[in-house]
Design a protein around this motif. Structure first.
Motif, PDB file in Angstrom:
ATOM      1  N   HIS A  25      -0.551  -1.082  10.946  1.00 53.42           N
ATOM      2  CA  HIS A  25       0.911  -1.587  11.434  1.00 53.42           C
ATOM      3  C   HIS A  25       0.461  -2.331  12.656  1.00 53.42           C
ATOM      4  O   HIS A  25       0.330  -1.467  13.934  1.00 53.42           O
ATOM      5  CB  HIS A  25       2.109  -1.017  10.969  1.00 53.42           C
ATOM      6  CG  HIS A  25       2.059  -0.451   9.769  1.00 53.42           C
ATOM      7  ND1 HIS A  25       2.238  -1.465   8.105  1.00 53.42           N
ATOM      8  CD2 HIS A  25       1.719   0.338   8.716  1.00 53.42           C
ATOM      9  CE1 HIS A  25       1.450  -1.331   7.558  1.00 53.42           C
ATOM     10  NE2 HIS A  25       1.377   0.214   7.332  1.00 53.42           N
ATOM     11  N   HIS A  35       0.905  -1.625  -0.079  1.00 52.60           N
ATOM     12  CA  HIS A  35      -0.195   0.030  -0.082  1.00 52.60           C
ATOM     13  C   HIS A  35       0.955   1.370   0.501  1.00 52.60           C
ATOM     14  O   HIS A  35       2.575   0.913   0.104  1.00 52.60           O
ATOM     15  CB  HIS A  35      -1.448  -0.030   0.922  1.00 52.60           C
ATOM     16  CG  HIS A  35      -0.382   0.106   2.434  1.00 52.60           C
ATOM     17  ND1 HIS A  35       0.188  -1.066   2.984  1.00 52.60           N
ATOM     18  CD2 HIS A  35       0.250   1.310   3.387  1.00 52.60           C
ATOM     19  CE1 HIS A  35       1.239  -0.394   4.381  1.00 52.60           C
ATOM     20  NE2 HIS A  35       0.470   0.421   4.538  1.00 52.60           N
ATOM     21  N   HIS A  76       2.337   3.080   2.016  1.00 50.23           N
ATOM     22  CA  HIS A  76       2.227   3.576   2.611  1.00 50.23           C
ATOM     23  C   HIS A  76       3.586   5.327   3.629  1.00 50.23           C
ATOM     24  O   HIS A  76       4.303   5.791   2.792  1.00 50.23           O
ATOM     25  CB  HIS A  76       4.064   3.030   3.470  1.00 50.23           C
ATOM     26  CG  HIS A  76       3.762   3.075   4.975  1.00 50.23           C
ATOM     27  ND1 HIS A  76       3.158   2.913   6.023  1.00 50.23           N
ATOM     28  CD2 HIS A  76       4.805   3.808   5.780  1.00 50.23           C
ATOM     29  CE1 HIS A  76       3.414   2.466   7.172  1.00 50.23           C
ATOM     30  NE2 HIS A  76       4.884   3.039   6.686  1.00 50.23           N
ATOM     31  N   CYS A 122      -2.800   4.349   7.986  1.00 49.91           N
ATOM     32  CA  CYS A 122      -2.378   2.725   7.855  1.00 49.91           C
ATOM     33  C   CYS A 122      -2.785   1.839   8.898  1.00 49.91           C
ATOM     34  O   CYS A 122      -1.399   2.682   9.822  1.00 49.91           O
ATOM     35  CB  CYS A 122      -1.771   2.420   6.287  1.00 49.91           C
ATOM     36  SG  CYS A 122      -0.302   3.008   6.617  1.00 49.91           S
TER      37      CYS A 122
HETATM   38 ZN   LIG Z   1       1.670   1.343   6.299  1.00 50.24          ZN
END
Ligand SMILES: [Zn+2]
Ligand SMILES: [Zn+2]
Ligand SMILES: [Zn+2]
Length: 154
Positions: free
Chosen positions: A101, A4, A6, A99
Motif C-alpha cells: 500500500h 483483499h 488485509h 500486501c
Molecule cells: Zn492490504
C-alpha cells in the motif's frame, strides 16, 4: 490493490509474517536480520539506523555497527518489511508485510508517535493526479504532522 485480505500483524505473528515474506523474496532470515526486525518492531515511533544499532547492541551485549543495520533496513524496505518515514528520517516496521500500500503516516510533532493508516482511495487520488500531471510510476509519500490524542489531552 483492490479488495483483499488485509492483515495487520502484531508481536510474534508480525515476526512470522515478516520472516515468511523475506524468504519468499529469496532472502534469508538470518539471526542478525531477525534481531534488527525485532528491535525495529519494538519502537513505538520511527527509529533511525543508529537507534536500532544501539538497541541491538544493548540486547546482544556486543557492538553492532549502524552501517550494517542500515543495509538491513534498506533490504527490509525493498521487501515491504519496513517503511521509511521521510519527514522523520527514520523507519517503522510494516505491520502488513503481505500486501503493498502507499502507507500514510500521521506523526505527532510533540512526542514523535506515528500512526500508520492505509487508505488506497486517498493515495490512489494522489497517484491519479500525478499521472494527470504527466508523472509516470508515481509513488505517493503522504505524511501528516500534527498533535496526537495523547499529547492533546495532557
Ligand atoms: Zn492490504
Ligand atoms: Zn500501510
Ligand atoms: Zn504525541
Amino acid at each position: 490493490m483492490g479488495r483483499h485480505d488485509h492483515k495487520i500483524h502484531q508481536g510474534e505473528a508480525l515476526k512470522g509474517a515478516a520472516r515468511e515474506r523475506l524468504t519468499r523474496v529469496g532472502e534469508q532470515w538470518t539471526d542478525m536480520r531477525a534481531a534488527v526486525f525485532d528491535a525495529l518492531a519494538g519502537f513505538d515511533k520511527p527509529a533511525s539506523a543508529y537507534d536500532i544499532a544501539e538497541e541491538v547492541s544493548k540486547r546482544q551485549g556486543r557492538r553492532v555497527a549502524a552501517n550494517s543495520v542500515y543495509r538491513i533496513l534498506d533490504l527490509f524496505v525493498g521487501a515491504n518489511l519496513a517503511r521509511r518515514v521521510e519527514s522523520a528520517n527514520a523507519y517503522v516496521a510494516n505491520r502488513h508485510p503481505d500486501c503493498l500500500h502507499d502507507c500514510i503516516f500521521l506523526i505527532c510533532d510533540s512526542c514523535g508517535q506515528t500512526v500508520h493508516i492505509d487508505d488506497d482511495s486517498l493515495s490512489g487520488g494522489v497517484r491519479q493526479a500525478a499521472k494527470t500531471a504527466g508523472f509516470s510510476a508515481p509513488r505517493p509519500v503522504i505524511e501528516v504532522r500534527g498533535t496526537c490524542g495523547d499529547c492533546e489531552g495532557s
